[in-house]
Design an enzyme around this catalytic site. Sequence first.
Site, PDB file in Angstrom:
ATOM      1  NE  ARG A  36      -0.558  12.255   2.143  1.00 20.65           N
ATOM      2  CZ  ARG A  36      -1.612  12.902   1.658  1.00 20.65           C
ATOM      3  NH1 ARG A  36      -1.848  12.867   0.350  1.00 20.65           N
ATOM      4  NH2 ARG A  36      -2.416  13.570   2.449  1.00 20.65           N
ATOM      5  CG  HIS A  82      -2.095   7.244   9.075  1.00 22.76           C
ATOM      6  ND1 HIS A  82      -1.031   8.067   8.829  1.00 22.76           N
ATOM      7  CD2 HIS A  82      -2.564   6.868   7.850  1.00 22.76           C
ATOM      8  CE1 HIS A  82      -0.837   8.182   7.537  1.00 22.76           C
ATOM      9  NE2 HIS A  82      -1.775   7.474   6.910  1.00 22.76           N
ATOM     10  CE1 TYR A 127     -14.540 -12.657   4.885  1.00 23.58           C
ATOM     11  CE2 TYR A 127     -13.800 -11.172   3.156  1.00 23.58           C
ATOM     12  CZ  TYR A 127     -14.820 -11.821   3.817  1.00 23.58           C
ATOM     13  OH  TYR A 127     -16.120 -11.650   3.415  1.00 23.58           O
TER      14      TYR A 127
END
Length: 749
Positions: A36, A82, A127
Amino acid sequence: MTDLTRPSFHSFEQIPLHEYAERAYLDYSMYVVLDRALPFVGDGLKPVQRRIVYAMSELGLSASAKPKKSARTVGDVIGKFHPHGDSACYEAMVLMAQPFSYRYPLIDGQGNFGSADDPKSFAAMRYTESRLTPIAEVLLGELGQGTVDWTANFDGTLEEPSWLPARLPHLLLNGTTGIAVGMATDVPPHNLTEVANACVRLLDDPDASVSDLMEHLRGPDFPTEAEIITPAADLLKLYETGNGSIRARAVYVRENSNIVITALPYQVSPSKILEQIAAQMRAKKLPWLEDLRDESDHANPIRLVLVPRSNRIDVEQLMGHLFATTDLEKSFRANFNVIGLNGKPQVMSLKLLLSEWLSFRTDTVRKRLNHRLDKVNRRLHLLDGLLIAFLNLDEVIRIIRTEDDPKAALIARFALSEEQADYILDTRLKQLARLEEMKIRGEQDELAAEREKLIAWLGSPAKLKKLIKDELLADAKKYGDARRSPLVARQAAQALDETELVASEPVTIVLSSKGWVRAAKGHDIDASTLSYREGDALLEAVRGRSNQQVAFLDSTGRAYSAPAHTLPSARGNGEPLTGRFTPPAGAAFSGLASGEDAQRFLLASSFGYGFVTAFGNFIGRNKAGKQLINPDKAATVMQPVPVNDPANDLVVAVTSAGNLLAFPIAELPELDKGKGNKLIQIPPAKLKSGEEILVALACVRQGGELILHCGQRKLTLSWRDLAAYGGSRAQRGHLLPRGFQRVDRVESV
């Protein structure tokens, strides 16, 4: 008989709780460290970044492709590779698209991907659209060429690459930050061309020192154009140890009388800078500036305009103060803690990091060449079979038409392999036209030449090294650019003292009997004519400068200080000193003074004891003040008297009984604090009963005069007149003329 209602734990592992907790914590820690937070030295990516780039390549979102909605990419990433939150994944994706966050962005974002002023102001993923940038090819170009190991995804239904076959040390190009359990990483970004040249130097000279490598890689190169002012010696130590800090400073230019800031340190927000400067202006700690404006626009991403009060302002001194007190100058932590080729985290020096990456790159290139060699050999093997079929075309056609098992017959007749026989049977008849022989032999010649080249590269470490070097230089030429962050040798900025920032203007500080204070501009102020709160009146007024300190004394002998320019204006009633300081219970403010630290003052109590001290002894930072003079229990502290000439002044002491004594000030000790010595003799019985005390004190310069105010009457004594009252310290002095024995105050001129 077994009780079926009670569970049995015989089939479970039983371990002590502390062992279970320790094992679980260590497992979690290793997951955070390896999967990570820390990047891999090979491709310089964390798992989430690697998965985003790979998922986008699988979606066909190359630099030349039409961009797709970011939500599509995030969906593929979290659905296939993931299994974490979509917001965290999208934020990681946005970071790789921000040109002010990444030195070489890997993602080309369309839409609102945040701004330098607020990096997290990006629009929702539904968007925005995105695709990979051209430089992402450096990470993905060799992915399908046998260069990486593949591992199953989280649910075992797909495979994902364990790393990406980076052709450049991406870890140094874009840097990274991460916090793991018990460790962290902070790698700053660097210039691509410089990094490539350092790699080439290390390939040519494996014994090169960090200092040698820094001839090419001179230091970090942030996305902004702010100066890096870290000394060269500190940068060398940083790259030798893998630990250190980097200091960056904003860039400014002069435009007429204005100061224009054109570049800020990495990850510093323009709005935060304006807020920090405005806060100092509101607190009256930056009187040199009259105004500041943000004129940033699309053409000038950073343009902060500072307007000085006058052309006489020392701009370098002002900016030095701002560098020291705002984020215009900022330090960045550097910690080259990465996962090495052995799979373990390690803090690496620059040489070790580049050496590990070159080892990774060499292994990657060797895998690529071997993969290509296998494909070339296979293709040559197939072409050999195809050529045999072409030269014996009639026989091949007969076998295919007449034999029940044409594959076995072809193998037996022409000594072909199964692969060659399958390839011949899968070949279209039109491909065996007359012209195909020339194509086959031409392709064979090309592949044979390529095979010789591949074998030569694989068989010669020197040739393999040259290939890696040539590819590095080719990528540097294609994707490299000029350095953005100039390296400038400068000293760290120092904040100016508060008094240096304040204009030196004459002020009159007025203290009322109830402890209210204010400051009026100018020295021609008659404090007695000012308005006071009901029941309040003038206590004392002193003249000073706006850039000086003002000290206040209370009835217990404690001193308190504040900058004169911070006092409220005399247009109002001022403010109570108890709002600034915390005097002892029952104490009242009894005097004030202002001046330079070296200015001498005469301090005394009403019992006739006093000493000379420097004004610097009045100054303290504590709101509770500092003990300066120790008066007797029933005595009061008198107004401090400024000393004109510590060698020649006369001290004039007047008692309530009308006795006046003048003696040389040299007879008094100079103390930092204390009770002092006796100034004038007052009978102890009269002191005890309060019948007689010291009521007035003055220092008269040589040749000066003393004015005694006695009600409506005044008595002026010249330097010669004072000789009649002269004596030694602690004497009784002489009685003033009748009608002038009740002295209200004295004035030295």
